[in-house]
Design a protein around this motif. Sequence first.
Motif, PDB file in Angstrom:
ATOM      1  N   ASP A 168      -5.329   0.921   2.969  1.00 43.51           N
ATOM      2  CA  ASP A 168      -5.851  -0.433   3.182  1.00 43.51           C
ATOM      3  C   ASP A 168      -4.917  -1.381   2.412  1.00 43.51           C
ATOM      4  O   ASP A 168      -5.022  -1.523   1.183  1.00 43.51           O
ATOM      5  N   GLN A 169      -3.984  -1.987   3.144  1.00 42.68           N
ATOM      6  CA  GLN A 169      -2.883  -2.711   2.488  1.00 42.68           C
ATOM      7  C   GLN A 169      -3.364  -3.864   1.601  1.00 42.68           C
ATOM      8  O   GLN A 169      -2.838  -4.092   0.523  1.00 42.68           O
ATOM      9  N   SER A 170      -4.382  -4.587   2.090  1.00 37.39           N
ATOM     10  CA  SER A 170      -4.800  -5.738   1.281  1.00 37.39           C
ATOM     11  C   SER A 170      -5.514  -5.267   0.012  1.00 37.39           C
ATOM     12  O   SER A 170      -5.353  -5.853  -1.055  1.00 37.39           O
ATOM     13  N   ALA A 171      -6.251  -4.156   0.117  1.00 36.41           N
ATOM     14  CA  ALA A 171      -6.919  -3.632  -1.083  1.00 36.41           C
ATOM     15  C   ALA A 171      -5.893  -3.152  -2.111  1.00 36.41           C
ATOM     16  O   ALA A 171      -6.037  -3.385  -3.318  1.00 36.41           O
ATOM     17  N   VAL A 172      -4.841  -2.501  -1.618  1.00 33.20           N
ATOM     18  CA  VAL A 172      -3.788  -2.014  -2.522  1.00 33.20           C
ATOM     19  C   VAL A 172      -3.122  -3.205  -3.213  1.00 33.20           C
ATOM     20  O   VAL A 172      -2.938  -3.236  -4.434  1.00 33.20           O
ATOM     21  N   ARG A 173      -2.810  -4.233  -2.408  1.00 31.76           N
ATOM     22  CA  ARG A 173      -2.141  -5.412  -2.952  1.00 31.76           C
ATOM     23  C   ARG A 173      -3.018  -6.106  -3.995  1.00 31.76           C
ATOM     24  O   ARG A 173      -2.547  -6.462  -5.087  1.00 31.76           O
ATOM     25  N   GLU A 174      -4.291  -6.265  -3.664  1.00 35.93           N
ATOM     26  CA  GLU A 174      -5.219  -6.888  -4.617  1.00 35.93           C
ATOM     27  C   GLU A 174      -5.274  -6.087  -5.925  1.00 35.93           C
ATOM     28  O   GLU A 174      -5.270  -6.656  -7.016  1.00 35.93           O
ATOM     29  N   SER A 175      -5.349  -4.775  -5.780  1.00 37.53           N
ATOM     30  CA  SER A 175      -5.474  -3.950  -6.987  1.00 37.53           C
ATOM     31  C   SER A 175      -4.207  -4.028  -7.834  1.00 37.53           C
ATOM     32  O   SER A 175      -4.269  -4.008  -9.070  1.00 37.53           O
ATOM     33  N   LEU A 176      -3.048  -4.136  -7.169  1.00 35.89           N
ATOM     34  CA  LEU A 176      -1.796  -4.260  -7.928  1.00 35.89           C
ATOM     35  C   LEU A 176      -1.702  -5.630  -8.606  1.00 35.89           C
ATOM     36  O   LEU A 176      -1.218  -5.743  -9.733  1.00 35.89           O
ATOM     37  N   LEU A 177      -2.186  -6.652  -7.909  1.00 34.15           N
ATOM     38  CA  LEU A 177      -2.205  -7.983  -8.537  1.00 34.15           C
ATOM     39  C   LEU A 177      -3.122  -7.980  -9.764  1.00 34.15           C
ATOM     40  O   LEU A 177      -2.813  -8.606 -10.780  1.00 34.15           O
ATOM     41  N   ALA A 178      -4.222  -7.223  -9.653  1.00 37.84           N
ATOM     42  CA  ALA A 178      -5.132  -7.129 -10.809  1.00 37.84           C
ATOM     43  C   ALA A 178      -4.447  -6.427 -11.984  1.00 37.84           C
ATOM     44  O   ALA A 178      -4.605  -6.825 -13.142  1.00 37.84           O
ATOM     45  N   VAL A 179      -3.662  -5.393 -11.679  1.00 42.85           N
ATOM     46  CA  VAL A 179      -2.906  -4.703 -12.740  1.00 42.85           C
ATOM     47  C   VAL A 179      -1.931  -5.681 -13.398  1.00 42.85           C
ATOM     48  O   VAL A 179      -1.804  -5.732 -14.628  1.00 42.85           O
ATOM     49  N   PHE A 180      -1.270  -6.473 -12.568  1.00 44.45           N
ATOM     50  CA  PHE A 180      -0.319  -7.474 -13.079  1.00 44.45           C
ATOM     51  C   PHE A 180      -1.029  -8.416 -14.043  1.00 44.45           C
ATOM     52  O   PHE A 180      -0.565  -8.665 -15.157  1.00 44.45           O
ATOM     53  N   LYS A 181      -2.195  -8.898 -13.605  1.00 42.17           N
ATOM     54  CA  LYS A 181      -2.932  -9.882 -14.391  1.00 42.17           C
ATOM     55  C   LYS A 181      -3.407  -9.291 -15.729  1.00 42.17           C
ATOM     56  O   LYS A 181      -3.244  -9.910 -16.782  1.00 42.17           O
ATOM     57  N   VAL A 182      -3.951  -8.086 -15.657  1.00 44.89           N
ATOM     58  CA  VAL A 182      -4.455  -7.464 -16.887  1.00 44.89           C
ATOM     59  C   VAL A 182      -3.303  -7.149 -17.840  1.00 44.89           C
ATOM     60  O   VAL A 182      -3.421  -7.305 -19.060  1.00 44.89           O
ATOM     61  N   THR A 183      -2.171  -6.712 -17.279  1.00 44.02           N
ATOM     62  CA  THR A 183      -1.019  -6.414 -18.137  1.00 44.02           C
ATOM     63  C   THR A 183      -0.564  -7.680 -18.869  1.00 44.02           C
ATOM     64  O   THR A 183      -0.114  -7.610 -20.012  1.00 44.02           O
ATOM     65  N   SER A 184      -0.694  -8.819 -18.198  1.00 43.45           N
ATOM     66  CA  SER A 184      -0.288 -10.081 -18.834  1.00 43.45           C
ATOM     67  C   SER A 184      -1.291 -10.548 -19.890  1.00 43.45           C
ATOM     68  O   SER A 184      -1.013 -11.475 -20.638  1.00 43.45           O
ATOM     69  N   SER A 185      -2.466  -9.920 -19.918  1.00 38.67           N
ATOM     70  CA  SER A 185      -3.489 -10.326 -20.890  1.00 38.67           C
ATOM     71  C   SER A 185      -3.542  -9.323 -22.049  1.00 38.67           C
ATOM     72  O   SER A 185      -2.702  -8.437 -22.141  1.00 38.67           O
ATOM     73  N   ASP A 186      -4.538  -9.478 -22.911  1.00 38.34           N
ATOM     74  CA  ASP A 186      -4.711  -8.538 -24.020  1.00 38.34           C
ATOM     75  C   ASP A 186      -5.720  -7.439 -23.701  1.00 38.34           C
ATOM     76  O   ASP A 186      -5.993  -6.587 -24.531  1.00 38.34           O
ATOM     77  N   GLU A 187      -6.287  -7.503 -22.503  1.00 35.50           N
ATOM     78  CA  GLU A 187      -7.326  -6.519 -22.163  1.00 35.50           C
ATOM     79  C   GLU A 187      -6.761  -5.112 -22.018  1.00 35.50           C
ATOM     80  O   GLU A 187      -5.581  -4.943 -21.755  1.00 35.50           O
ATOM     81  N   ASN A 188      -7.655  -4.129 -22.110  1.00 32.93           N
ATOM     82  CA  ASN A 188      -7.257  -2.744 -21.873  1.00 32.93           C
ATOM     83  C   ASN A 188      -6.878  -2.577 -20.392  1.00 32.93           C
ATOM     84  O   ASN A 188      -7.592  -3.022 -19.505  1.00 32.93           O
ATOM     85  N   ILE A 189      -5.745  -1.919 -20.166  1.00 35.17           N
ATOM     86  CA  ILE A 189      -5.210  -1.796 -18.794  1.00 35.17           C
ATOM     87  C   ILE A 189      -5.964  -0.761 -17.957  1.00 35.17           C
ATOM     88  O   ILE A 189      -5.918  -0.801 -16.724  1.00 35.17           O
ATOM     89  N   MET A 190      -6.631   0.184 -18.624  1.00 34.59           N
ATOM     90  CA  MET A 190      -7.089   1.383 -17.913  1.00 34.59           C
ATOM     91  C   MET A 190      -8.009   1.113 -16.723  1.00 34.59           C
ATOM     92  O   MET A 190      -7.874   1.732 -15.675  1.00 34.59           O
ATOM     93  N   GLU A 191      -8.932   0.188 -16.887  1.00 34.48           N
ATOM     94  CA  GLU A 191      -9.885  -0.036 -15.806  1.00 34.48           C
ATOM     95  C   GLU A 191      -9.167  -0.510 -14.536  1.00 34.48           C
ATOM     96  O   GLU A 191      -9.436  -0.020 -13.425  1.00 34.48           O
ATOM     97  N   ALA A 192      -8.247  -1.441 -14.702  1.00 37.31           N
ATOM     98  CA  ALA A 192      -7.489  -1.947 -13.552  1.00 37.31           C
ATOM     99  C   ALA A 192      -6.615  -0.849 -12.954  1.00 37.31           C
ATOM    100  O   ALA A 192      -6.457  -0.755 -11.727  1.00 37.31           O
TER     101      ALA A 192
END
Lengths: 538, 130
Positions: A476-500
């Motif tokens: 599901d291309q849009s789901a994959v893209r959304e999930s990768l964008l979420a990883v990008f966002k969390v990596t840019s923050s101080d939150e724990n990366i694991m959930e994303a």
Amino acid sequence: MTRTTRTRSGINLKSNYRPDEGASETLKNDYQDNLGDPGSYPYTRGTRDNPGGGWIQRELSGEGDARRSNAQFKYLLEQGQSGVDIIGDSPTQSLMDPDHPLAKYVIGTQGVSLCCHDDYRELFDEIPIDEISISSSGPPMFTVASLYLLAKERGISPASVRGSVLQFPFYAEYCGYAYKMPFELHLRMTCDIIEFCSQEMPKFHGFLEDSYFFSEAGLNAVEEAALAFVEIRHVVRTLLNRGLDIDSFAPRIAILVNCSMDFYEEIAKIRAMRRIFARMIKEEFGAKDPRSMAVVIACHTSGLSLTTEQPANNIVRGAVQTVALGLAGIQALEISTFDEGFRTPSKEAHLVGLRTQQIVDLEANITRVQDPFGGSWFMESLTDQVEEKVLAMITDIESRGDPADLVTGGYFKQFFQGAMSRYHQNVSSGEVTKVGLNVLQVPEDEDTLLRDVSEAKFEPLLERAEQLGVFKASRDQSAVRESLLAVFKVTSSDENIMEAVISAVETGATMGEIVGVMREASGTPYDPYGHLTSPIEG
Amino acid sequence: MNNIRILIGILGMDQHEVAAVGIAKMLRDNGMEVIYAGCFNTPETILQAAIEEDVDVIGISSHSWEYLYYMPELMEMLQKEASPIPVVVGGSVITAKDKAALGEIGVAAVFGSGTSDAKIIGSIQKLADR
């Protein structure tokens, strides 16, 4: 299997031997302060009081695709293996997907090729992940993510999953597992995994310090232990700075050590490391829970100690190292097998490695009396001397500056390059004796025993790249893209990366994609080798 | 006579560096100029570095079977050059049969794990003198 408590002549054995009641107060106090019974602080004599308990016996597995490696696990478990240990091929170890151009000729040839959750599903198919210990020498973040998801899929609690992942943020780039990412990001991944495991998978060792792989650069026992502690101390400080309680994660710190042929010193090293760890965690980092102070030691015997000349001799080396480790008291072991110089273990080599462990454990029964060297004038002196040198080296390294700055400034790179050169010189000059290599050689045409088995090659899975392309297109291309964008966002923050990361893995995002996006969020290229473009660009 | 210049590199994802670093140091100690290309090379990057650095000999270290695929590619590319640079390969994974195959595609010398420093130096000197 029966475990005897007597010698063959009928002499009863105690579970350990200690100063008797009539010993002087000085001796008894010294014993209490510096040695302690097995399972008692400062744990010099062993982390647990478990006479005859042996250790988790496993052999490093992984070859070809996940299906083939799953069959390796099952075969070894049928043969009495008590845990599994996974090694990825070199792209997998370096967080690279099999469709990367640089991975082409090595897919599945020196370990298993793993890049997405489906691979892990196949790898652990019918393997009871809550009953046996799952030790992963593969990518820590993705092993944890997939084990967590697998547990949920199977309707078991992730909290019941046992095992470990190797962590090596300081030294990865210089000793064989290059991640090609900023050091800060690697350290943060390590700490996020440990924090996540301490909360969600409390039986799982999210922090198995890997001193095996970097000591294979030719380090001696003191250097290995010192560098391990420098890394552990920095990770611990980083976690404490996050506001975590030392006792929330320290019980699941373990160390995977090396074992060379230097028999006595390897035993002393393990005894000294247990004592150093206990005192450090208690006195310096303020742990209250005794489990935090008792460090689990696992071992992978030295591949560097083996030779490609007369491969059968390596069986003897593995056996000698296993005896040393049994005497030192360890919790888990993999033997580097006789074909190590050529390949990851073949089926034949796997069985010889496992049988070696079983013979040392069950026939020689060496763990029936715990820490049998305890109280030996020689071994206690050697343990004290190793400890003293390790502590001095930790102090020396830490006095050079913040360990993180030493990593980025190239101090450790220099250290390893120096060790590699020294090792080469020592073998060339004969200072390190290697039977069959620099002494007692046999002519090449007579060196035939086990040679055919050792030299048998496994062809790279050239079709994996194409298969991955088909899989990627099916998602599901849009789901994959959304999930990768979420990883990008969390990596840019101080939150724990694991959930994303877990969510992205669940949608079918691959390891290479997720790590690439994390690199991008840290201001570095998606593909450090310059071949691929980011799936979230534009 | 100018110092011998040798490029030392490792191909693909092979990250076993102990031998390459050890040999590089040993050759430097014996008066050679070593250009150390490290890991993650392809035949293209090796060739490019060898030409840019104007080396006399190329040395490839192998502790993974990837070399079996990369070496024919590298040798083919080198043979298209005006004056092909001689290539030596070292590594414990190289079997007697593979050694012969390397010879057939034009690799000048192959060193197994037991090869003495003197033999390695001698071989490289002979190749550089050509």
